[in-house]
Design a protein around this motif. Structure first.
Motif, PDB file in Angstrom:
ATOM      1  N   UNK A 238     -78.915 -12.036  -0.608  1.00 48.79           N
ATOM      2  CA  UNK A 238     -79.970 -11.367   0.154  1.00 48.79           C
ATOM      3  C   UNK A 238     -80.905 -10.567  -0.749  1.00 48.79           C
ATOM      4  N   UNK A 239     -80.485 -10.351  -2.003  1.00 45.00           N
ATOM      5  CA  UNK A 239     -81.332  -9.628  -2.949  1.00 45.00           C
ATOM      6  C   UNK A 239     -82.655 -10.337  -3.203  1.00 45.00           C
ATOM      7  N   UNK A 240     -82.746 -11.614  -2.873  1.00 47.07           N
ATOM      8  CA  UNK A 240     -84.012 -12.336  -3.092  1.00 47.07           C
ATOM      9  C   UNK A 240     -85.140 -11.737  -2.260  1.00 47.07           C
ATOM     10  N   UNK A 241     -84.816 -11.094  -1.136  1.00 45.98           N
ATOM     11  CA  UNK A 241     -85.846 -10.446  -0.316  1.00 45.98           C
ATOM     12  C   UNK A 241     -86.143  -9.038  -0.817  1.00 45.98           C
ATOM     13  N   UNK A 242     -85.096  -8.301  -1.173  1.00 43.66           N
ATOM     14  CA  UNK A 242     -85.272  -6.884  -1.475  1.00 43.66           C
ATOM     15  C   UNK A 242     -85.784  -6.630  -2.891  1.00 43.66           C
TER      16      UNK A 242
END
Length: 415
Positions: A238-242
């Motif tokens: 999910x780090x790809x968004x943040x």
């Protein structure tokens, strides 16, 4: 209880090999922040393009698409100290070339890609060594690394823009090269050989290419067959968004009229929140931390959706801090993933997970840069936060079905 837990957290420093890896890692992180800020500012000043500035930042991530697949298996084939030292020496030499003032931007980009190709085997070897070094202290060691690395990010980002302004981009790159060289010396002097586990025999007729992909695929297969590991990878990716606000810090500062020094503060806000979050999470029992993974994943992305309001600098800093506060769940998610992975393929499984995360972050930054070029940095960050929150809700639901309490009970006892 809280006092005992704090003591257990720092007990990882009793292990000499961990101390050397920890110090070497901090040096490299500090140098990398100088290099990233230097290149981003340099490109934005020369081109005025948010997309190109973000793309340059993403070049520190995207090569993982190739290096993770082809090179992370080295951590399971050669003595891990040798892998760590060779990777650092290679990166020191390449960054030293980048520091030469006459090198044009296209060649700088090519050298940056080569530097990042060495990241996958280094990270896989480091991740495979730590459980061997720390045993039951492993999650405590992960928490120490997360807190101190994020502190280093906070300080590094906060001063990087001033350092780059004061000494120049090329001098900042020379400092980065020196940190890799010192890291290699520390690891060579302070870490044992750590030979890899017995590898499966190679098929003589297989080509090197097929063998490389087969070794990496072994880690992917392990993750694919285990729904718990797969969900943990999902939560991590999910780090790809943040990461999008990080890649757009330079153009966002320009949009809100902030001076160059505020670029470092924008970059430091999220790591500062992560430090605070990691310290807070160590005050609660591990079953609670494991159970909260899904909720915190949503909390990491949701604040970024507030960028739809086109926030000023102060509000943006507050939103980034809250996002970082929740992002501390990555410590527990990563430690749980490693401890549940079978030791013979742990290096490859970790290489697969990290490759996907780093490559996803690079793609996220590139997509954010392209959108920022069309709609502005704040709107691009808002889209990333909204999409990330929706995906995080799905991941949180999947994690709740994995019975987090049973997962926690299956982990080795904490030191």
């Amino acid at each position: 209880m809280a006092g005992r837990r704090r003591g257990a957290t720092w007990s990882a420093f009793e292990v000499r090999g961990f101390r050397m890896l920890w110090l070497a890692g901090l040096l490299s992180v500090a140098g990398d922040q100088l290099a990233r800020v230097a290149l981003s500012i340099l490109v934005f000043q020369r081109t005025g393009s948010a997309a190109l500035s973000a793309a340059t930042y993403a070049l520190s991530m995207l090569p993982a698409l190739v290096s993770g697949a082809l090179l992370s298996w080295l951590a399971d084939r050669f003595p891990r100290r040798r892998v760590l030292v060779v990777c650092d020496v290679v990166r020191a030499a390449l960054v030293a070339l980048m520091a030469v003032p006459a090198v044009p931007l296209p060649l700088l980009a090519a050298l940056l890609v080569l530097v990042q190709l060495a990241e996958a085997p280094f990270s896989a070897a480091q991740g495979a060594v730590l459980p061997e070094l720390l045993g039951a202290r492993y999650e405590a060691g992960q928490a120490v690394q997360q807190v101190t690395t994020q502190l280093c990010l906070v300080l590094g980002f906060a001063v990087a823009a001033f350092v780059v302004t004061g000494v120049g981009a090329h001098a900042a790159l020379a400092i980065d090269a020196a940190t890799f060289a010192v890291s290699a010396l520390l690891i060579r002097a302070g870490l044992g050989r750590h030979p890899p586990p017995a590898a499966e025999p190679d098929v003589v007729v297989a080509t090197w290419w097929r063998r490389s992909w087969r070794r990496v695929a072994a880690g992917a297969v392990v993750v694919g067959k285990d729904r718990t590991l797969g969900t943990l990878v999902w939560l991590g990716w999910l780090a790809l968004f943040t990461v999008v606000p990080e890649g757009l810090a330079v153009p966002f500062a320009h949009q809100v009229g902030a001076g160059g020094g505020w670029i470092g503060v924008l970059l430091a806000a999220e790591p500062a929140g992560a430090v605070a979050g990691a310290l807070l999470l160590r005050l609660v029992a591990r079953p609670v931390r494991v159970r909260a993974l899904g909720v915190l994943a949503v909390g990491t992305a949701a604040p970024l959706a507030a960028y739809w309001t086109q926030p000023d600098l102060g509000t943006a800093l507050a939103l980034l801090f809250v996002s970082g506060l929740c992002s501390a769940y990555q410590v527990t998610a990563g430690a749980t993933f490693v401890q549940l992975s079978p030791p013979p393929v742990r290096g490859r499984a970790l290489g697969f997970a990290r490759t996907g995360m780093i490559a996803g972050q690079g793609l996220g930054v590139v997509a954010g840069g392209l959108l920022a070029q069309l709609a502005g940095p704040a709107t691009a960050i808002a889209w990333a936060g909204t999409a990330g929150a929706l995906v995080a809700l799905a991941a949180a639901a999947a994690w709740s079905r994995r019975r987090p309490d049973a997962v926690s009970a299956a982990l080795p006892a904490e030191a």
